[in-house]
Design a protein around this motif. Sequence first.
Motif: not given
Length: 383
Positions: A112, A115-117
Amino acid sequence: MSKAGFETRAIHAGYEPDPTTGAVIPPIYATSTYKQDGVGGLRGGYEYSRSANPTRTALEGALASVEEGERGFVFASGLAGEDTLVRSTCRPGDHVVLPDDAYGGTYRLFDKVEQAWGVEHTPAAVSDVDAVRAAIQPGRTKLVWLETPTNPLLNVGDIEALAAVAHEAGALLVVDNTFASPYLQQPLTLGADVVVHSTTKYVGGHSDVVGGALVVRDHELAERIAFHQNSIGAVPGPFDCFLTHRGLKTLGVRMDRHCDNAERVVDFLTGHPAVTQVIYPGLPEHPGHAVASRQMKRFGGMVSFRVAGGVEQALAVCERTSVFTLGESLGGVESLIEHPGRMTHASVAGTELEVPDDLVRLSVGIETADDLLADLDRALGQR
């Protein structure tokens, strides 16, 4: 001190008695800033307590010593340390190999947040060297992340073999050593590059402080982590460091008792009619027993087991105990019981990391062993 035994280093490393007062325990330096002797004239390198604090320095030195590393860093939580490590070693577009039964909080961090980075991840079984090798993406994989034993299924990874696999691909091997503790296992001596701890657990040992740590053996990597530790600022306060350091001093004697009691619990659960499987690396039938015997001093205080009757019976067992406290976390002097599927690992429900719903996890404390066995016997039902 480097040649001293574990218990000696746990008690003495990282701090010399105060030269002014002779205090044998590091004081709690409850200060945010420090007087400078002229502009840039720092006393001992201290200028602001986000950057460094003497109470924190003592703890970091002691942790580096017991893990036989070059340098230690402590954080406000284990996850804060993990995130700082990722920011220090990865960039958007990079890739990490994770255990396929990783701690739920670690998986949530990667799934969460990281991975968004832009940092992607692939799960692999830590007990299967070939599976880990296959999960690596050459040129992209920067970290191979290992828990051993894993949480909560207590799978065992071969640190030495996985270090070789990671290094062949130009990646670092990171070992979450929380379950084993530095007393039972020193991953850096087996080829790992970074050790991760939730010091909330066995290092602190008394369920009264939250913290995390990284220990590394490479000076250049240490400098990168130091920069990010200061820049991100997720550091513990001096009182948290004081409590954690106090816990570290008794880690050896506590871990011996945790292991003694866990072995008694495992003997009791094995063959119990209400138990379908006992999971503990100390059992000869455990698939990782040989590897654990080679790289661990003993097999730890964590025990997982599966119950007949499925999820409802597992929940009932968790709710019936009285000496075992129903609660998350682990590694404290008190025994804890939990249902991973509904508690610590709820964040992986519905994913390939989902744990069995009939699984119960025990953190076996240091109480009188006979009381623990009687409590489990009541919770499981009479023979």
